[in-house]
Design a protein around this motif. Structure first.
Motif, short mmCIF file in Angstrom:
data_model
loop_
_atom_site.label_atom_id
_atom_site.label_comp_id
_atom_site.label_asym_id
_atom_site.label_seq_id
_atom_site.Cartn_x
_atom_site.Cartn_y
_atom_site.Cartn_z
N LYS A 163 98.31 85.38 35.33
CA LYS A 163 99.63 84.88 35.75
C LYS A 163 100.63 86.02 35.95
CE LYS A 163 99.34 80.41 33.49
NZ LYS A 163 99.66 79.91 32.14
N ASP A 164 100.26 87.22 35.53
CA ASP A 164 101.17 88.36 35.69
C ASP A 164 101.12 88.85 37.14
OD1 ASP A 164 102.55 90.73 35.63
OD2 ASP A 164 101.01 91.81 34.49
N PRO A 165 102.23 88.80 37.85
CA PRO A 165 102.23 89.22 39.26
C PRO A 165 101.77 90.67 39.46
CG PRO A 165 104.33 88.21 38.66
CD PRO A 165 103.56 88.38 37.40
N THR A 171 98.44 77.77 41.09
CA THR A 171 99.74 78.07 41.69
C THR A 171 99.54 79.08 42.80
OG1 THR A 171 100.04 79.86 40.14
CG2 THR A 171 100.92 77.72 39.50
N GLY A 172 100.54 79.20 43.65
CA GLY A 172 100.49 80.19 44.71
C GLY A 172 100.30 81.58 44.14
N GLN A 173 100.90 81.81 42.98
CA GLN A 173 100.83 83.12 42.34
C GLN A 173 99.40 83.47 41.97
OE1 GLN A 173 100.58 86.20 40.38
NE2 GLN A 173 100.66 84.62 38.79
N VAL A 174 98.69 82.49 41.34
CA VAL A 174 97.30 82.73 40.95
C VAL A 174 96.43 82.96 42.20
CG1 VAL A 174 95.25 81.58 40.00
CG2 VAL A 174 97.40 81.57 38.71
N ALA A 181 97.39 84.15 45.05
CA ALA A 181 97.72 85.47 45.61
C ALA A 181 97.07 86.57 44.78
CB ALA A 181 99.24 85.65 45.65
N ALA A 182 97.06 86.40 43.46
CA ALA A 182 96.45 87.41 42.59
C ALA A 182 94.96 87.54 42.88
CB ALA A 182 96.68 87.05 41.12
#
Ligand code: C2E
Ligand code: MG
Ligand code: MG
Ligand code: MG
Length: 283
Positions: free
Chosen positions: A121-123, A156-159, A161-162
């Motif tokens: 979860k850390d960008p 999530t979009g963040q995950v 993207a990671a």
């Protein structure tokens, strides 16, 4: 105390419970300094081809060498690091140490590193992984990151993207403890994980339970259908190994073939394996 632990529930404390809570609390305090004091170290467990037992790499497994309490396992201190906000610092340390160790091995061997869902979860995760690769000089294709299904629960979009950024770096992605989570399977294909690691709870049962054998075969079939490699964790007996071979499992890991070992024991293992053309040597 009861309120803190039970969240409003009525809770009777036995002496064992308060002893456990005290240990937990003390360890959480002490872990704050464990990294700086270089008390965290990595053990390495060998990963082998199922068929010819060719050595393919190692999984890095963190240990806490506590000055008084001795060796503490990750199931106990990873949750403390997560709760105490230290998981990213720990993760950076593990990534860099694992890459640095792998650099000393023959370059056809990979190193697998476990990631906490919090790290995902850390960008800045892709940057952190990149930094470990650059600092150590390890080729990205030799690093494989292990994520659990739980980490994929929140898509999530963040995950997303990671995961995409990690793919771009060129590192491998594996799903750990497969079969124990509750997530939908769609992510397997979407994020092109290279590998499924069948949870050891299935491996443990396959020699005794027809059902576990059926599930294991189905997971191997799923992996094949999706173009993923499959590794079975927790192989402890020849009987389990033979069943996995017949079922077409790709790779294996477990006490039968090698326990997690301190880094100092890896070199001697590599030397012994080199004498047999890369094949496993009895522990
Ligand atoms: P995991 O990634 O599923 O790692 C495999 C676990 O199974 C290891 O436990 C290993 O020692 C154990 N194991 C291997 N072969 C056998 C076998 O034949 N039989 C049995 N009964 N067990 C076997 P360990 O080292 O205690 O690690 C537990 C978990 O802690 C790991 O499960 C992983 O989820 C987590 N972990 C370990 N190191 C790290 C780390 O550096 N970062 C994070 N975030 N998590 C870590
Ligand atoms: Mg793992
Ligand atoms: Mg596992
Ligand atoms: Mg596990």
């Amino acid at each position: 105390e009861a309120k803190a632990a039970g969240g409003g529930q009525v809770c009777l404390f036995t002496p064992e419970m308060s002893a456990r809570l005290l240990r937990c609390h003390q360890l959480e305090q002490e872990f704050q300094n464990a990294l700086h004091k270089r008390e965290v170290l990595l053990f390495f467990q060998p990963l082998y081809d199922c068929g010819g037992l060719q050595l393919r790499g190692f999984e890095a497994l963190a240990r806490w060498q506590h000055p008084i309490r001795g060796l503490i396992g990750p199931d106990e201190f990873i949750p403390l690091a997560e709760a105490g906000g230290m998981i990213n610092a720990l993760g950076d340390y593990v990534l860099e140490e694992a890459c640095r160790a792998a650099l000393t091995w023959p370059n056809d061997l990979r190193v697998a590193v476990n990631l906490s869902p919090i790290q995902l979860k850390d960008p800045a995760l892709p940057e952190r992984v990149h930094a470990a690769l650059v600092r150590s000089g390890l080729a990205p294709c030799r690093l494989e990151l292990e994520l659990t299904e739980g980490a994929m629960l929140e898509q999530t979009g963040q995950v997303q993207a990671a995961l995409a950024a990690l793919k771009t770096l060129g590192v491998g992605l594996a799903i750990d403890d497969f079969g124990t989570g509750y997530s939908s399977l769609s992510y397997l294909h979407r994020f092109s994980f290279e590998r499924l690691k069948i949870d050891k709870s299935f491996t443990r049962e396959i020699a005794a339970s027809q059902d576990a054998q059926i599930v294991t075969r189905a997971i191997i079939g799923l992996g094949a259908a999706l173009g993923m490699a499959v590794l079975a964790e927790g192989v402890e007996t020849e009987a389990q190994l033979n069943i996995l071979r017949k079922a077409g499992c790709g790779q294996v890991q477990g006490f039968l073939l090698g326990r997690p070992m301190p880094e100092a024991d890896v070199g001697p293992l590599l030397a012994r394996v080199a004498c047999t053309g890369g094949r496993a040597v009895p522990a």
